[in-house]
Every structure is written in structure tokens, then in C-alpha cells.
Scaffold this motif. Structure first.
Motif, PDB file in Angstrom:
ATOM      1  N   LEU A 243      -1.258  -5.993  10.832  1.00 17.48           N
ATOM      2  CA  LEU A 243      -0.034  -6.515  11.442  1.00 17.48           C
ATOM      3  C   LEU A 243       0.000  -8.039  11.403  1.00 17.48           C
ATOM      4  O   LEU A 243       1.061  -8.641  11.221  1.00 17.48           O
ATOM      5  CB  LEU A 243       0.078  -6.028  12.889  1.00 17.48           C
ATOM      6  CG  LEU A 243       0.398  -4.541  13.066  1.00 17.48           C
ATOM      7  CD1 LEU A 243       0.173  -4.119  14.515  1.00 17.48           C
ATOM      8  CD2 LEU A 243       1.837  -4.243  12.646  1.00 17.48           C
ATOM      9  N   ALA A 244      -1.159  -8.664  11.559  1.00 16.10           N
ATOM     10  CA  ALA A 244      -1.207 -10.121  11.532  1.00 16.10           C
ATOM     11  C   ALA A 244      -0.953 -10.665  10.131  1.00 16.10           C
ATOM     12  O   ALA A 244      -0.158 -11.588   9.943  1.00 16.10           O
ATOM     13  CB  ALA A 244      -2.553 -10.609  12.062  1.00 16.10           C
ATOM     14  N   LEU A 245      -1.619 -10.091   9.146  1.00 15.96           N
ATOM     15  CA  LEU A 245      -1.540 -10.630   7.789  1.00 15.96           C
ATOM     16  C   LEU A 245      -0.295 -10.181   7.040  1.00 15.96           C
ATOM     17  O   LEU A 245       0.231 -10.921   6.209  1.00 15.96           O
ATOM     18  CB  LEU A 245      -2.789 -10.217   7.006  1.00 15.96           C
ATOM     19  CG  LEU A 245      -4.111 -10.792   7.534  1.00 15.96           C
ATOM     20  CD1 LEU A 245      -5.278 -10.255   6.725  1.00 15.96           C
ATOM     21  CD2 LEU A 245      -4.097 -12.313   7.517  1.00 15.96           C
ATOM     22  N   ASN A 246       0.185  -8.987   7.318  1.00 17.35           N
ATOM     23  CA  ASN A 246       1.324  -8.458   6.565  1.00 17.35           C
ATOM     24  C   ASN A 246       2.653  -8.633   7.284  1.00 17.35           C
ATOM     25  O   ASN A 246       3.700  -8.681   6.632  1.00 17.35           O
ATOM     26  CB  ASN A 246       1.107  -6.977   6.249  1.00 17.35           C
ATOM     27  CG  ASN A 246      -0.089  -6.763   5.347  1.00 17.35           C
ATOM     28  OD1 ASN A 246      -0.362  -7.575   4.478  1.00 17.35           O
ATOM     29  ND2 ASN A 246      -0.813  -5.677   5.564  1.00 17.35           N
ATOM     30  N   ASP A 247       2.636  -8.712   8.618  1.00 20.32           N
ATOM     31  CA  ASP A 247       3.886  -8.820   9.376  1.00 20.32           C
ATOM     32  C   ASP A 247       3.954 -10.076  10.238  1.00 20.32           C
ATOM     33  O   ASP A 247       4.911 -10.249  10.989  1.00 20.32           O
ATOM     34  CB  ASP A 247       4.071  -7.582  10.260  1.00 20.32           C
ATOM     35  CG  ASP A 247       4.274  -6.320   9.430  1.00 20.32           C
ATOM     36  OD1 ASP A 247       5.277  -6.263   8.687  1.00 20.32           O
ATOM     37  OD2 ASP A 247       3.445  -5.412   9.513  1.00 20.32           O
ATOM     38  N   GLY A 248       2.958 -10.918  10.162  1.00 19.76           N
ATOM     39  CA  GLY A 248       3.028 -12.210  10.826  1.00 19.76           C
ATOM     40  C   GLY A 248       2.808 -12.188  12.317  1.00 19.76           C
ATOM     41  O   GLY A 248       3.052 -13.205  12.989  1.00 19.76           O
TER      42      GLY A 248
END
Length: 514
Positions: A243-248
Motif C-alpha cells: 500500500l505504501a509503495l504502490n498506492d502512496g
């Protein structure tokens, strides 16, 4: 793929139950003690089973000293924006700059109407929220000339005086799902705060696109808006890293009223996600065994390989500072002679480094800082247990009381989790990072050999902590042994981390993580 580069934060989403007001506040205190960054509460003023959220926030702020607090999210239709702005600013001043402002346009309109506020259509609610944001921001801007003037359709504040200003730049985070609200978030807000349970696959990416486009049209940068997310259940590090790397997403807020869930979230999940995301930002490449070290491994063994390199133009001298050893020793035992530690080659004073190079060494310090912080929490937990027992004789007679058992098991669980993290960290270094450094620069071999030897010693020290934990939960006089074991862990680990940083952060920046 979206990563807006914000520092990661982890928080709690607590039910403000009026049936157990003391328990609600204690959960906030527990969240702070666990090391979370943020405590939030629902705001449903029409719900008779809930405490008033802003009264609760004030009480919780008085009972805590570090954690930031917010409503998640404030029901603006029942909170006049000018009064709300002064409430936020006042509590921010009283708490030392620890208040943020989650805002919502309103939901459950029948209940809102029953409390005296008119029902609004979706479009009207968004317009009223934008007008409310104008009122709030103008009131906080105490340095501007003249009184506030917002002559809106739903909020009319004309002639009110400005101030007080909050103690810090309070973030305004919008609970948004539909296109109008998402666009408003991009134009005017500091953060987007939805709940994962209300989203379908692809909604985060779609919402980011709308927010980013609206931000650019308003002359802002997409990175001006932090992406927050309420989550439930028992999330693992891999899920949140995605979620952090792909959705910011950079702020994860766990909806739970279970102190054990909050403890696990702070002690196991958060450090692993921080390490994984920092590795990706530092430009680690996949696949490579050493990337697992930078990606981090949680106590549950969850790792995150990197997906893309990061390149930055421009070079500069080496500017990463290793953490010095303060020389403080707590234990009566000494397990090695620090004077015999070898040193590596001196850095080339004429060499320059890219931002990518520097990030690699800097991340080693960040990973070590996480270990140092959790070690400090172990000492704090021991202090709490010791204060609760009064003395060993009293503890012996009350060993079966719930408070004593809970304190001991909470401490034991935390220590065990921490020891697993340290052991995994060292294992990955030994199996992948150190061989690479030996091959890349043979002059580092004596240093690497010594670091590996110290890892074996630290493993034995960790075994001593495990044995002391067994004593703690089976005998009332086990706390002194645990304190001595953790003191020895502090002495060895803090000394080792300082030595490792002193000798390796420049070679890591120079040689990379091939």
C-alpha cells in the motif's frame, strides 16, 4: 505506482465508548507507550453511546505527552467551523503542537438532522466543507491583516477576529470517497483519509489520480497531500508495504480497541514496513539477497524486495553521520574488549557521492535507530513493572493477580518480539551483506570478521534475555535478572551498532548493495 515520499507514520483508531471512558483514555496512553505516532477517535456527536470526541481529545492530550491526536473525522455539519478552528488551535497550543484536524462533509443525515443541522445534498455538503476550510484557515492565520471574511452559502463569517494561531501547522485531512470530495482534497487539504473497508480494488489508485490532477490544476504538488488510511484486522508488513509503495499511503491507522493489537502493530509491523519502504526509496534492486536486509524483516518474517532504482543528479561530499557511542555501560558483565576492534580504510577525501549513494548509508542508521528506540521501550516497560510490584516480597504474595500477570506477560512478549527482530537483522547481514563487502573491498575483511564475531556474542546475550524471561514468568523475583540481562543487551548492542555505523556507512555508500 505512487510513492509521494512522506515519512511513514502509524496510529490507532479507537472507539470513544461512553460505557468505559477510563478504558478509552487508557488505550490512548497505551498507544503512546507502544510507540505509535497518532491516536484518533471517531466523531459522531449524535451517537449517545459515544463520548464527545473533542472533550475526549482534550482529556487524552492531558494524559499523554508525545503522541499526536485527531478526530477521525470531525463531523463538520455539527461543528461550526469558526468555533472548531479555535478549539483546534487552543488544544494544539495546550498540547505542545500535537493536534491534527480530520474533517468530513457529513454522513448519517437523519441523525445529523435530529441534532439540529439541516440536511444537505452531496454537492451542497462538499461546498459547505470547502467554505468551512476557508473559515478555519483564515482564523488560524493570525498574522494576516483585517478580520475574517467568508461570505458563503452555508458558512458566513464576516468580521470575526483572527487567532489564535495553532502551535504548529495543523494538517487538514479529508475523509473523501467521491470525485467532488477527492478533487477538494487535491485543491485544499493536507491529507486524504479514507477507510480501507469502504474501498474496492482500484479505488486508491483512482482516488490518487483525481487528487493529483486537482492539486496540479490548483498549482500544488501531488506530494503536498499526505495519503492516510484506516485499516482493520491484523495487517501484516507485506500488505502495508504494498500500500505504501504502490498506492502512496504513508500513514496507517489501525482500528482496534485491543491493546495487544496496538502493541503488535507498533512493535512488529511498523518497524518492518519502515525498513522495507526506506529500502525501496534508497534504490535497492531486486532480486538480490542483500536487499532483504534493507527491506527489513518483521518479527513475523515478512520481507519486501525492492522494485525500482532511484537516481538523483548531483554529487556532494560524504555527509552521513554515524551515531556515536556515548560510553554508558549498565551491566556488571563485559563480553568483549572494544579496544581490539579493527578499523577499515579511511574514506577518500576527494570522493563525492550521489544522493542515491548517501541514502544507502543513511538507511543503515535509520534501521539501527529503530532498534535503539525499541530497546529504550524495553527499559521503560521494565521500569513500569518494577514500579507496580513495589518489592519482590510483595510481588511473591500477589503473583496471581491480574495486574502482575499482565505486566509480566506484556513485557515478556515485547522482549521476545524485539529479540527476533535483532536476530533476523544480524542473520541477513552475515549471509549476504558481509560477503559482498569482503569481495568488493578486501581491506574491509578484518572489520567484517569482527562484526560477525560480535553477532555471535550478541546472540548469546539474547539467549540470556530469553532465560531471564522464563524466570520472570515463573518466579516473583525474576525481574532483577531480566534487568541485568537487558542491561547487558543494551551495552553490547548499542556499542556494536555504533561500531558498525562508524565502519560501514561510508563503504555501503561507496560500494552499494550489489
Amino acid at each position: 505506482m505512487s510513492d509521494y515520499g512522506h515519512p511513514l507514520e502509524f496510529g490507532s483508531f479507537i472507539t470513544p465508548s461512553a460505557a468505559d471512558p477510563t478504558g478509552v483514555v487508557e488505550l490512548a496512553v497505551s498507544a503512546e507507550q507502544a510507540g505509535l505516532d497518532l491516536v484518533t477517535f471517531q466523531d459522531h456527536p449524535y451517537q449517545p453511546g459515544f463520548l464527545d470526541t473533542w472533550t475526549l481529545l482534550s482529556y487524552a492530550a492531558a494524559r499523554t505527552s508525545k503522541v499526536r491526536l485527531a478526530a477521525n473525522v470531525t463531523n463538520l455539519p455539527l461543528r461550526p467551523p469558526a468555533v472548531l478552528a479555535r478549539s483546534v488551535a487552543s488544544l494544539d497550543l495546550l498540547s505542545g503542537g500535537r493536534i491534527e484536524l480530520g474533517l468530513g462533509a457529513g454522513a448519517f443525515w437523519e441523525a445529523i438532522q435530529a441534532m439540529g443541522s439541516p440536511r444537505l445534498s452531496p454537492a451542497q455538503a462538499v461546498q459547505a466543507l470547502e467554505e468551512g476550510i476557508d473559515v478555519i484557515r483564515q482564523l488560524w492565520d493570525a498574522t494576516a491583516r483585517g478580520p475574517i471574511r467568508v461570505d458563503g452559502e452555508f458558512h458566513r463569517v464576516v468580521g470575526a477576529k483572527r487567532g489564535p494561531a495553532p502551535a504548529h501547522d495543523v494538517g487538514i485531512w479529508l475523509g473523501a470517497y467521491k470525485p467532488r470530495m477527492l478533487a477538494l482534497t487535491g485543491r485544499r487539504a493536507d491529507g486524504w483519509l479514507p477507510s480501507l473497508s469502504y474501498l474496492k480494488d482500484g479505488d486508491l489508485a483512482a482516488g490518487n489520480r483525481i487528487i493529483d490532477e486537482a492539486a496540479l490544476e490548483a498549482g500544488r504538488k501531488p506530494a503536498d497531500i499526505r495519503r492516510l488510511l484506516n485499516i482493520g484486522g491484523r495487517p501484516d508488513a507485506l500488505e502495508l508495504t504494498d500500500l505504501a509503495l504502490n498506492d502512496g499511503v504513508s500513514t496507517f491507522i489501525l482500528a482496534s480497541d485491543d491493546p495487544d493489537d496496538l502493541q503488535r502493530f507498533a512493535a512488529e509491523v511498523a518497524p518492518a514496513v519502515r525498513a522495507a519502504v526506506a529500502a525501496e526509496r534508497a534504490g535497492a534492486r531486486s532480486p538480490q539477497p542483500a536487499s532483504a536486509f534493507l527491506a527489513g524483516v518483521s518479527a513475523a518474517g515478512v520481507s519486501r524486495p525492492a522494485k525500482r532504482p532511484v537516481t538523483t543528479a548531483g554529487r556532494s561530499p560524504f555527509t552521513v553521520t554515524p551515531t556515536p557511542d556515548d560510553g554508558v555501560r549498565r551491566a556488571s558483565t563485559v563480553v568483549w574488549d572494544e579496544r581490539t576492534r579493527p578499523t577499515g580504510p579511511a574514506p577518500d577525501p576527494d570522493r563525492t557521492y550521489t544522493a542515491h549513494d548517501l541514502a544507502t548509508g543513511r538507511h543503515l542508521v535509520q534501521v539501527h535507530d529503530g532498534l535503539r528506540g525499541e530497546l529504550a521501550q524495553i527499559h521503560d516497560l521494565i521500569d513500569q513493572v518494577e514500579a507496580g510490584t513495589l518489592d519482590v516480597g510483595a510481588a511473591r504474595s500477589h503473583i496471581n493477580t491480574m495486574t502482575m500477570r499482565q505486566n509480566n506477560w506484556t513485557l515478556g512478549t515485547y522482549c521476545e518480539s524485539y529479540c527476533r527482530i535483532v536476530t533476523t537483522h544480524h542473520t541477513i547481514e552475515d549471509r549476504s551483506l558481509f560477503p559482498h563487502l569482503r569481495r568488493a573491498d578486501p581491506r574491509l575483511a578484518p572489520v567484517v570478521d569482527r562484526l560477525e564475531q560480535e553477532h555471535h556474542v550478541i546472540h548469546e546475550v539474547l539467549e540470556g534475555v530469553d532465560k531471564a524471561l522464563v524466570t520472570l514468568v515463573s518466579a516473583a523475583d525474576g525481574l532483577p535478572a531480566l534487568r541485568e540481562a537487558v542491561n547487558l543487551l543494551s551495552d553490547t548492542l548499542l556499542s556494536h551498532l555504533a561500531y558498525e555505523e562508524r565502519e560501514l556507512i561510508e563503504p555501503l555508500s561507496r560500494l552499494g548493495m550489489q
